[in-house]
Design a protein around this motif. Structure first.
Motif, PDB file in Angstrom:
ATOM      1  N   GLN A 176      30.445  31.149  18.296  1.00  0.00           N
ATOM      2  CA  GLN A 176      31.426  31.867  19.103  1.00  0.00           C
ATOM      3  C   GLN A 176      31.533  33.299  18.611  1.00  0.00           C
ATOM      4  O   GLN A 176      31.689  33.534  17.411  1.00  0.00           O
ATOM      5  CB  GLN A 176      32.796  31.185  18.991  1.00  0.00           C
ATOM      6  CG  GLN A 176      32.794  29.708  19.364  1.00  0.00           C
ATOM      7  CD  GLN A 176      33.058  29.486  20.837  1.00  0.00           C
ATOM      8  OE1 GLN A 176      33.145  30.430  21.611  1.00  0.00           O
ATOM      9  NE2 GLN A 176      33.195  28.240  21.232  1.00  0.00           N
ATOM     10  N   THR A 177      31.465  34.248  19.532  1.00  0.00           N
ATOM     11  CA  THR A 177      31.665  35.657  19.181  1.00  0.00           C
ATOM     12  C   THR A 177      32.789  36.218  20.050  1.00  0.00           C
ATOM     13  O   THR A 177      32.743  36.127  21.267  1.00  0.00           O
ATOM     14  CB  THR A 177      30.386  36.491  19.404  1.00  0.00           C
ATOM     15  OG1 THR A 177      29.994  36.418  20.789  1.00  0.00           O
ATOM     16  CG2 THR A 177      29.248  35.990  18.531  1.00  0.00           C
ATOM     17  N   LYS A 178      33.809  36.765  19.405  1.00  0.00           N
ATOM     18  CA  LYS A 178      34.938  37.383  20.116  1.00  0.00           C
ATOM     19  C   LYS A 178      34.840  38.889  19.939  1.00  0.00           C
ATOM     20  O   LYS A 178      34.877  39.386  18.817  1.00  0.00           O
ATOM     21  CB  LYS A 178      36.257  36.848  19.576  1.00  0.00           C
ATOM     22  CG  LYS A 178      37.468  37.319  20.373  1.00  0.00           C
ATOM     23  CD  LYS A 178      38.739  36.649  19.884  1.00  0.00           C
ATOM     24  CE  LYS A 178      39.939  37.095  20.725  1.00  0.00           C
ATOM     25  NZ  LYS A 178      41.193  36.460  20.271  1.00  0.00           N
ATOM     26  N   ILE A 179      34.725  39.595  21.056  1.00  0.00           N
ATOM     27  CA  ILE A 179      34.410  41.025  21.011  1.00  0.00           C
ATOM     28  C   ILE A 179      35.506  41.866  21.654  1.00  0.00           C
ATOM     29  O   ILE A 179      35.964  41.579  22.762  1.00  0.00           O
ATOM     30  CB  ILE A 179      33.068  41.304  21.719  1.00  0.00           C
ATOM     31  CG1 ILE A 179      31.930  40.647  20.940  1.00  0.00           C
ATOM     32  CG2 ILE A 179      32.822  42.802  21.877  1.00  0.00           C
ATOM     33  CD1 ILE A 179      30.592  40.729  21.633  1.00  0.00           C
ATOM     34  N   SER A 180      35.932  42.892  20.931  1.00  0.00           N
ATOM     35  CA  SER A 180      36.846  43.906  21.465  1.00  0.00           C
ATOM     36  C   SER A 180      36.045  45.195  21.604  1.00  0.00           C
ATOM     37  O   SER A 180      35.451  45.675  20.639  1.00  0.00           O
ATOM     38  CB  SER A 180      38.034  44.111  20.527  1.00  0.00           C
ATOM     39  OG  SER A 180      38.849  45.172  20.986  1.00  0.00           O
ATOM     40  N   GLN A 181      36.002  45.734  22.806  1.00  0.00           N
ATOM     41  CA  GLN A 181      35.203  46.920  23.046  1.00  0.00           C
ATOM     42  C   GLN A 181      35.970  48.211  22.723  1.00  0.00           C
ATOM     43  O   GLN A 181      37.195  48.212  22.684  1.00  0.00           O
ATOM     44  CB  GLN A 181      34.755  46.959  24.518  1.00  0.00           C
ATOM     45  CG  GLN A 181      33.875  45.785  24.902  1.00  0.00           C
ATOM     46  CD  GLN A 181      33.559  45.795  26.383  1.00  0.00           C
ATOM     47  OE1 GLN A 181      32.499  46.178  26.794  1.00  0.00           O
ATOM     48  NE2 GLN A 181      34.517  45.366  27.187  1.00  0.00           N
ATOM     49  N   ARG A 182      35.229  49.270  22.508  1.00  0.00           N
ATOM     50  CA  ARG A 182      35.861  50.573  22.322  1.00  0.00           C
ATOM     51  C   ARG A 182      36.475  51.012  23.650  1.00  0.00           C
ATOM     52  O   ARG A 182      35.975  50.667  24.725  1.00  0.00           O
ATOM     53  CB  ARG A 182      34.825  51.597  21.854  1.00  0.00           C
ATOM     54  CG  ARG A 182      34.226  51.258  20.505  1.00  0.00           C
ATOM     55  CD  ARG A 182      33.095  52.195  20.141  1.00  0.00           C
ATOM     56  NE  ARG A 182      33.571  53.548  19.893  1.00  0.00           N
ATOM     57  CZ  ARG A 182      32.760  54.573  19.624  1.00  0.00           C
ATOM     58  NH1 ARG A 182      31.442  54.390  19.606  1.00  0.00           N
ATOM     59  NH2 ARG A 182      33.253  55.774  19.388  1.00  0.00           N
ATOM     60  N   ASN A 194      28.227  47.357  14.673  1.00  0.00           N
ATOM     61  CA  ASN A 194      27.454  48.608  14.663  1.00  0.00           C
ATOM     62  C   ASN A 194      27.023  49.044  16.053  1.00  0.00           C
ATOM     63  O   ASN A 194      26.444  50.119  16.214  1.00  0.00           O
ATOM     64  CB  ASN A 194      26.214  48.457  13.774  1.00  0.00           C
ATOM     65  CG  ASN A 194      26.566  48.487  12.294  1.00  0.00           C
ATOM     66  OD1 ASN A 194      27.532  49.119  11.894  1.00  0.00           O
ATOM     67  ND2 ASN A 194      25.791  47.785  11.479  1.00  0.00           N
ATOM     68  N   HIS A 195      27.327  48.210  17.060  1.00  0.00           N
ATOM     69  CA  HIS A 195      26.960  48.567  18.433  1.00  0.00           C
ATOM     70  C   HIS A 195      27.858  49.696  18.928  1.00  0.00           C
ATOM     71  O   HIS A 195      29.061  49.721  18.647  1.00  0.00           O
ATOM     72  CB  HIS A 195      27.111  47.337  19.336  1.00  0.00           C
ATOM     73  CG  HIS A 195      26.502  47.507  20.694  1.00  0.00           C
ATOM     74  ND1 HIS A 195      27.108  48.237  21.698  1.00  0.00           N
ATOM     75  CD2 HIS A 195      25.327  47.060  21.216  1.00  0.00           C
ATOM     76  CE1 HIS A 195      26.350  48.222  22.781  1.00  0.00           C
ATOM     77  NE2 HIS A 195      25.262  47.506  22.510  1.00  0.00           N
ATOM     78  N   ASP A 196      27.287  50.620  19.675  1.00  0.00           N
ATOM     79  CA  ASP A 196      28.013  51.817  20.123  1.00  0.00           C
ATOM     80  C   ASP A 196      29.240  51.504  20.987  1.00  0.00           C
ATOM     81  O   ASP A 196      30.160  52.311  21.065  1.00  0.00           O
ATOM     82  CB  ASP A 196      27.073  52.730  20.930  1.00  0.00           C
ATOM     83  CG  ASP A 196      26.097  53.473  20.035  1.00  0.00           C
ATOM     84  OD1 ASP A 196      26.404  53.645  18.847  1.00  0.00           O
ATOM     85  OD2 ASP A 196      25.022  53.865  20.531  1.00  0.00           O
ATOM     86  N   MET A 197      29.245  50.361  21.668  1.00  0.00           N
ATOM     87  CA  MET A 197      30.325  50.052  22.602  1.00  0.00           C
ATOM     88  C   MET A 197      31.354  49.057  22.050  1.00  0.00           C
ATOM     89  O   MET A 197      32.303  48.710  22.736  1.00  0.00           O
ATOM     90  CB  MET A 197      29.739  49.474  23.902  1.00  0.00           C
ATOM     91  CG  MET A 197      28.822  50.428  24.630  1.00  0.00           C
ATOM     92  SD  MET A 197      29.688  51.924  25.173  1.00  0.00           S
ATOM     93  CE  MET A 197      28.293  52.936  25.693  1.00  0.00           C
ATOM     94  N   ILE A 198      31.124  48.575  20.832  1.00  0.00           N
ATOM     95  CA  ILE A 198      31.990  47.531  20.279  1.00  0.00           C
ATOM     96  C   ILE A 198      32.874  48.091  19.171  1.00  0.00           C
ATOM     97  O   ILE A 198      32.397  48.745  18.253  1.00  0.00           O
ATOM     98  CB  ILE A 198      31.146  46.355  19.744  1.00  0.00           C
ATOM     99  CG1 ILE A 198      30.406  45.683  20.918  1.00  0.00           C
ATOM    100  CG2 ILE A 198      32.015  45.343  19.019  1.00  0.00           C
ATOM    101  CD1 ILE A 198      29.459  44.580  20.502  1.00  0.00           C
ATOM    102  N   GLU A 199      34.170  47.821  19.290  1.00  0.00           N
ATOM    103  CA  GLU A 199      35.131  48.276  18.286  1.00  0.00           C
ATOM    104  C   GLU A 199      35.298  47.252  17.173  1.00  0.00           C
ATOM    105  O   GLU A 199      35.383  47.592  15.998  1.00  0.00           O
ATOM    106  CB  GLU A 199      36.477  48.543  18.955  1.00  0.00           C
ATOM    107  CG  GLU A 199      37.537  49.105  18.030  1.00  0.00           C
ATOM    108  CD  GLU A 199      38.797  49.504  18.767  1.00  0.00           C
ATOM    109  OE1 GLU A 199      39.811  48.796  18.627  1.00  0.00           O
ATOM    110  OE2 GLU A 199      38.762  50.514  19.503  1.00  0.00           O
ATOM    111  N   ASN A 200      35.359  45.977  17.562  1.00  0.00           N
ATOM    112  CA  ASN A 200      35.504  44.921  16.553  1.00  0.00           C
ATOM    113  C   ASN A 200      34.929  43.614  17.087  1.00  0.00           C
ATOM    114  O   ASN A 200      35.062  43.295  18.268  1.00  0.00           O
ATOM    115  CB  ASN A 200      36.981  44.712  16.208  1.00  0.00           C
ATOM    116  CG  ASN A 200      37.175  43.697  15.105  1.00  0.00           C
ATOM    117  OD1 ASN A 200      36.712  43.891  13.984  1.00  0.00           O
ATOM    118  ND2 ASN A 200      37.833  42.595  15.414  1.00  0.00           N
ATOM    119  N   ALA A 201      34.261  42.873  16.205  1.00  0.00           N
ATOM    120  CA  ALA A 201      33.673  41.592  16.596  1.00  0.00           C
ATOM    121  C   ALA A 201      33.914  40.560  15.510  1.00  0.00           C
ATOM    122  O   ALA A 201      33.849  40.863  14.321  1.00  0.00           O
ATOM    123  CB  ALA A 201      32.173  41.752  16.849  1.00  0.00           C
TER     124      ALA A 201
END
Length: 238
Positions: A101-107, A83-90
């Motif tokens: 562990q958190t793997k983050i793909s940004q917008r 739900n974060h404005d800058m994150i596409e998928n987590a």
């Protein structure tokens, strides 16, 4: 004799208590999250930082080092991050050594809207706020706002996916009637694109024109290049 046995029992008892206490503490610690590790997809610019992600999780009482694994809700962690404005998928998961562990793909922004309000257009065609951590080098888009940004998306998206166009086009301007004009890097002429249709055909024609004009050393002689007719390029000289 009994006195000696009592003296012997006391140290043994203290050792046993210490052992049980240490065992209980070790077992308790094994049930807790030892560390929160944030990983971003390799090569992405940081529109949100690791520190900001950790702060978000802590402020929402979702995850922190020392939290009991049994009360850790991985679905809630992922939902909060997504739900974060800058994150596409987590994605969130627990490793065998107790790390969250958190793997983050940004917008990914593909254009920057400039006008009464400024924001990015992301690769999925959605409005994306500007980041306080990093400014993307993408074409400027004028003449649109959040209500009609979809009119520019097909054109901006095509430009972003093409290396030649990304290198040469710095701006996209929406004109009346949903027609578009393009700004070129280091060249004086405007490119009148017309409506965002037959995009591949128009740009292929433009590339052929550009290559020929570059060979003939005539790029600087034009003030306008018109692509709106689709099957031809109409040029106006200075």
């Amino acid at each position: 004799m009994k006195l000696k046995l009592n003296y012997i029992k006391l140290p043994v008892l203290l050792i046993l208590v210490g052992f049980l206490f240490g065992f209980a503490e070790k077992r308790n610690n094994s049930r807790k999250v030892s560390e929160v590790k944030v990983q971003f997809v390799t090569g992405e610019n940081l529109y949100v930082t690791e520190e900001a992600v950790n702060k978000l999780l802590i402020q929402n009482d979702v995850a922190a080092a020392g939290i009991d694994k049994e009360i850790l809700d991985l679905n809630r962690v992922e939902s909060l991050l997504n739900n974060h404005d800058m994150i596409e998928n987590a994605e969130a998961y627990l490793s065998l050594d107790g790390k969250l562990q958190t793997k983050i793909s940004q917008r990914k922004p593909i254009g920057r809207i400039v006008g009464n309000s400024s924001f990015y257009l992301d690769r999925n065609g959605h409005v994306m706020p500007l980041s306080s951590y990093y400014a993307a080098r993408v074409p400027l888009v004028l003449g649109v706002d959040s209500s009609n940004v979809n009119t520019a998306y097909p054109l901006v998206d095509y430009i972003q996916k093409d290396e030649f166009l990304t290198r040469h086009i710095t701006g996209v301007k929406r004109l009346p009637g949903d027609k578009f004009e393009l700004e070129m890097r280091k060249l004086d002429f405007k490119v009148y694109f017309g409506k965002a249709e037959n995009i591949a055909l128009k740009f292929n024609n433009f590339k052929a024109f550009y290559k020929k004009a570059l060979q003939d050393e005539k790029l600087e002689t034009y003030k306008k290049v018109n692509l709106q007719f689709g099957d031809q390029v109409v040029c106006t000289k200075k």
